[in-house]
Write a protein that holds these residues in place. Structure first.
Motif, PDB file in Angstrom:
ATOM      1  N   GLN A   1      63.022  76.281 100.599  1.00 50.95           N
ATOM      2  CA  GLN A   1      63.185  76.708  99.209  1.00 50.95           C
ATOM      3  C   GLN A   1      63.997  75.692  98.433  1.00 50.95           C
ATOM      4  OE1 GLN A   1      64.825  80.632  98.940  1.00 50.95           O
ATOM      5  NE2 GLN A   1      62.845  81.610  99.245  1.00 50.95           N
ATOM      6  N   VAL A   2      63.802  75.731  97.128  1.00 54.68           N
ATOM      7  CA  VAL A   2      64.531  74.848  96.223  1.00 54.68           C
ATOM      8  C   VAL A   2      65.220  75.704  95.170  1.00 54.68           C
ATOM      9  CG1 VAL A   2      64.299  73.034  94.487  1.00 54.68           C
ATOM     10  CG2 VAL A   2      62.952  72.916  96.594  1.00 54.68           C
ATOM     11  N   GLN A   3      66.460  75.393  94.906  1.00 58.52           N
ATOM     12  CA  GLN A   3      67.201  76.069  93.847  1.00 58.52           C
ATOM     13  C   GLN A   3      67.418  75.074  92.701  1.00 58.52           C
ATOM     14  OE1 GLN A   3      68.684  76.122  97.208  1.00 58.52           O
ATOM     15  NE2 GLN A   3      67.241  77.797  97.506  1.00 58.52           N
ATOM     16  N   LEU A   4      67.261  75.569  91.488  1.00 61.15           N
ATOM     17  CA  LEU A   4      67.389  74.732  90.292  1.00 61.15           C
ATOM     18  C   LEU A   4      68.372  75.365  89.318  1.00 61.15           C
ATOM     19  CD1 LEU A   4      63.580  74.082  89.678  1.00 61.15           C
ATOM     20  CD2 LEU A   4      65.196  72.578  90.828  1.00 61.15           C
ATOM     21  N   VAL A   5      69.237  74.547  88.777  1.00 60.41           N
ATOM     22  CA  VAL A   5      70.194  75.019  87.777  1.00 60.41           C
ATOM     23  C   VAL A   5      70.136  74.086  86.578  1.00 60.41           C
ATOM     24  CG1 VAL A   5      72.596  75.515  87.253  1.00 60.41           C
ATOM     25  CG2 VAL A   5      71.694  76.004  89.532  1.00 60.41           C
ATOM     26  N   GLU A   6      69.746  74.649  85.428  1.00 63.95           N
ATOM     27  CA  GLU A   6      69.690  73.855  84.201  1.00 63.95           C
ATOM     28  C   GLU A   6      71.013  73.976  83.453  1.00 63.95           C
ATOM     29  OE1 GLU A   6      65.333  75.696  84.061  1.00 63.95           O
ATOM     30  OE2 GLU A   6      67.337  76.499  84.420  1.00 63.95           O
ATOM     31  N   LEU A  20      69.499  67.586  78.547  1.00 70.30           N
ATOM     32  CA  LEU A  20      69.417  68.676  79.503  1.00 70.30           C
ATOM     33  C   LEU A  20      69.462  68.122  80.922  1.00 70.30           C
ATOM     34  CD1 LEU A  20      66.581  70.860  77.916  1.00 70.30           C
ATOM     35  CD2 LEU A  20      69.028  70.832  77.401  1.00 70.30           C
ATOM     36  N   SER A  21      70.064  68.888  81.807  1.00 68.42           N
ATOM     37  CA  SER A  21      70.128  68.522  83.215  1.00 68.42           C
ATOM     38  C   SER A  21      69.519  69.628  84.052  1.00 68.42           C
ATOM     39  CB  SER A  21      71.576  68.300  83.655  1.00 68.42           C
ATOM     40  OG  SER A  21      72.192  67.274  82.916  1.00 68.42           O
ATOM     41  N   CYS A  22      68.906  69.236  85.145  1.00 66.53           N
ATOM     42  CA  CYS A  22      68.358  70.189  86.106  1.00 66.53           C
ATOM     43  C   CYS A  22      68.765  69.710  87.488  1.00 66.53           C
ATOM     44  CB  CYS A  22      66.850  70.280  85.984  1.00 66.53           C
ATOM     45  SG  CYS A  22      66.070  71.368  87.200  1.00 66.53           S
ATOM     46  N   ALA A  23      69.726  70.410  88.076  1.00 60.23           N
ATOM     47  CA  ALA A  23      70.236  70.043  89.389  1.00 60.23           C
ATOM     48  C   ALA A  23      69.487  70.809  90.467  1.00 60.23           C
ATOM     49  CB  ALA A  23      71.730  70.328  89.474  1.00 60.23           C
ATOM     50  N   ALA A  24      68.978  70.086  91.430  1.00 56.61           N
ATOM     51  CA  ALA A  24      68.201  70.696  92.509  1.00 56.61           C
ATOM     52  C   ALA A  24      69.005  70.716  93.796  1.00 56.61           C
ATOM     53  CB  ALA A  24      66.901  69.924  92.711  1.00 56.61           C
ATOM     54  N   SER A  25      68.787  71.755  94.572  1.00 59.26           N
ATOM     55  CA  SER A  25      69.400  71.853  95.899  1.00 59.26           C
ATOM     56  C   SER A  25      68.422  72.557  96.830  1.00 59.26           C
ATOM     57  CB  SER A  25      70.727  72.605  95.836  1.00 59.26           C
ATOM     58  OG  SER A  25      70.536  73.922  95.346  1.00 59.26           O
ATOM     59  N   GLY A  26      68.729  72.487  98.107  1.00 55.54           N
ATOM     60  CA  GLY A  26      67.842  73.094  99.084  1.00 55.54           C
ATOM     61  C   GLY A  26      66.908  72.053  99.673  1.00 55.54           C
ATOM     62  N   SER A  27      65.655  72.414  99.820  1.00 58.24           N
ATOM     63  CA  SER A  27      64.660  71.535 100.459  1.00 58.24           C
ATOM     64  C   SER A  27      64.088  70.540  99.455  1.00 58.24           C
ATOM     65  CB  SER A  27      63.543  72.379 101.063  1.00 58.24           C
ATOM     66  OG  SER A  27      64.042  73.297 102.015  1.00 58.24           O
ATOM     67  N   ILE A  28      64.943  69.696  98.949  1.00 52.89           N
ATOM     68  CA  ILE A  28      64.529  68.771  97.883  1.00 52.89           C
ATOM     69  C   ILE A  28      63.531  67.734  98.378  1.00 52.89           C
ATOM     70  CG2 ILE A  28      66.602  69.098  96.496  1.00 52.89           C
ATOM     71  CD1 ILE A  28      67.699  66.536  97.712  1.00 52.89           C
ATOM     72  N   PHE A  29      63.499  67.520  99.689  1.00 50.14           N
ATOM     73  CA  PHE A  29      62.569  66.527 100.225  1.00 50.14           C
ATOM     74  C   PHE A  29      61.119  66.991 100.090  1.00 50.14           C
ATOM     75  CE2 PHE A  29      61.601  68.954 104.017  1.00 50.14           C
ATOM     76  CZ  PHE A  29      62.718  69.741 104.174  1.00 50.14           C
ATOM     77  N   THR A  30      60.929  68.275  99.775  1.00 48.51           N
ATOM     78  CA  THR A  30      59.573  68.809  99.637  1.00 48.51           C
ATOM     79  C   THR A  30      59.042  68.723  98.213  1.00 48.51           C
ATOM     80  OG1 THR A  30      60.304  71.075  99.144  1.00 48.51           O
ATOM     81  CG2 THR A  30      60.075  70.465 101.470  1.00 48.51           C
ATOM     82  N   ILE A  31      59.864  68.200  97.303  1.00 48.59           N
ATOM     83  CA  ILE A  31      59.481  68.184  95.893  1.00 48.59           C
ATOM     84  C   ILE A  31      58.484  67.065  95.609  1.00 48.59           C
ATOM     85  CG2 ILE A  31      60.291  67.875  93.521  1.00 48.59           C
ATOM     86  CD1 ILE A  31      62.954  69.105  94.383  1.00 48.59           C
ATOM     87  N   ASN A  32      57.362  67.430  94.996  1.00 48.09           N
ATOM     88  CA  ASN A  32      56.350  66.453  94.586  1.00 48.09           C
ATOM     89  C   ASN A  32      56.604  65.961  93.165  1.00 48.09           C
ATOM     90  OD1 ASN A  32      54.771  66.587  96.974  1.00 48.09           O
ATOM     91  ND2 ASN A  32      53.925  68.530  96.272  1.00 48.09           N
ATOM     92  N   ARG A  33      56.978  66.883  92.294  1.00 46.67           N
ATOM     93  CA  ARG A  33      57.252  66.524  90.919  1.00 46.67           C
ATOM     94  C   ARG A  33      58.202  67.537  90.305  1.00 46.67           C
ATOM     95  NH1 ARG A  33      51.500  66.815  88.069  1.00 46.67           N
ATOM     96  NH2 ARG A  33      51.018  65.637  89.932  1.00 46.67           N
TER      97      ARG A  33
END
Length: 115
Positions: A1-6, A20-33
Motif C-alpha cells: 500500500q501507498v499512503q499520500l499526504v498533500e 503543492l506537495s504530495c508526500a508518499a510513504s509505504g510501498s513507493i517502489f510500486t509506483i508507476n506514476r
C-alpha cells in the motif's frame, strides 16, 4: 500500500503562486506514476499533471505554461508549482499514486484563488 499526504493549499490572489506537495510513504517502489487532479464545486474531477517513474511529465492544456509537476526522489515527494493562478483554478487538489496493485489517493488540499 501507498499512503499520500498533500499540503500547500491555501488562499491566494489571482496572479499569485502556490506550491503543492504530495508526500508518499509505504510501498513507493510500486509506483508507476504520480498524478495531480483537481475538482471544483459542481464539476468532475480533472487531471492536472502527471509524472512517470521515468520522469516524463504531462500537463493539461488548461495549466500548461503556468503549472509544473516535479519530484524529489530523496524525499519521496511530488510537487505541483502553480504560477499565475486564476480564479478558475479554485478547487480541491488531489494526488494519486498509480501502482502495480492499484491506485491510491491523498485526502486533498483546498486551493482558493480570489479575483
Amino acid at each position: 500500500q501507498v499512503q499520500l499526504v498533500e499540503s500547500g493549499g491555501g488562499l491566494v490572489q489571482a496572479g499569485g503562486s502556490l506550491r503543492l506537495s504530495c508526500a508518499a510513504s509505504g510501498s513507493i517502489f510500486t509506483i508507476n506514476r504520480m498524478v495531480w487532479y483537481r475538482q471544483a464545486p459542481g464539476k468532475q474531477r480533472e487531471l492536472v499533471a502527471l509524472i512517470t517513474s521515468g520522469g516524463t511529465t504531462n500537463h493539461a492544456d488548461s495549466v500548461k505554461g503556468r503549472f509544473t509537476i516535479s519530484r524529489d526522489n530523496a524525499k519521496n515527494t511530488v510537487y505541483l508549482q502553480m504560477n499565475t493562478l486564476k480564479p478558475e483554478d479554485t478547487a480541491v487538489y488531489y494526488c494519486k499514486a498509480n501502482t502495480i496493485s492499484g491506485d491510491y489517493w491523498g485526502q486533498g488540499t483546498q486551493v482558493t484563488v480570489s479575483s
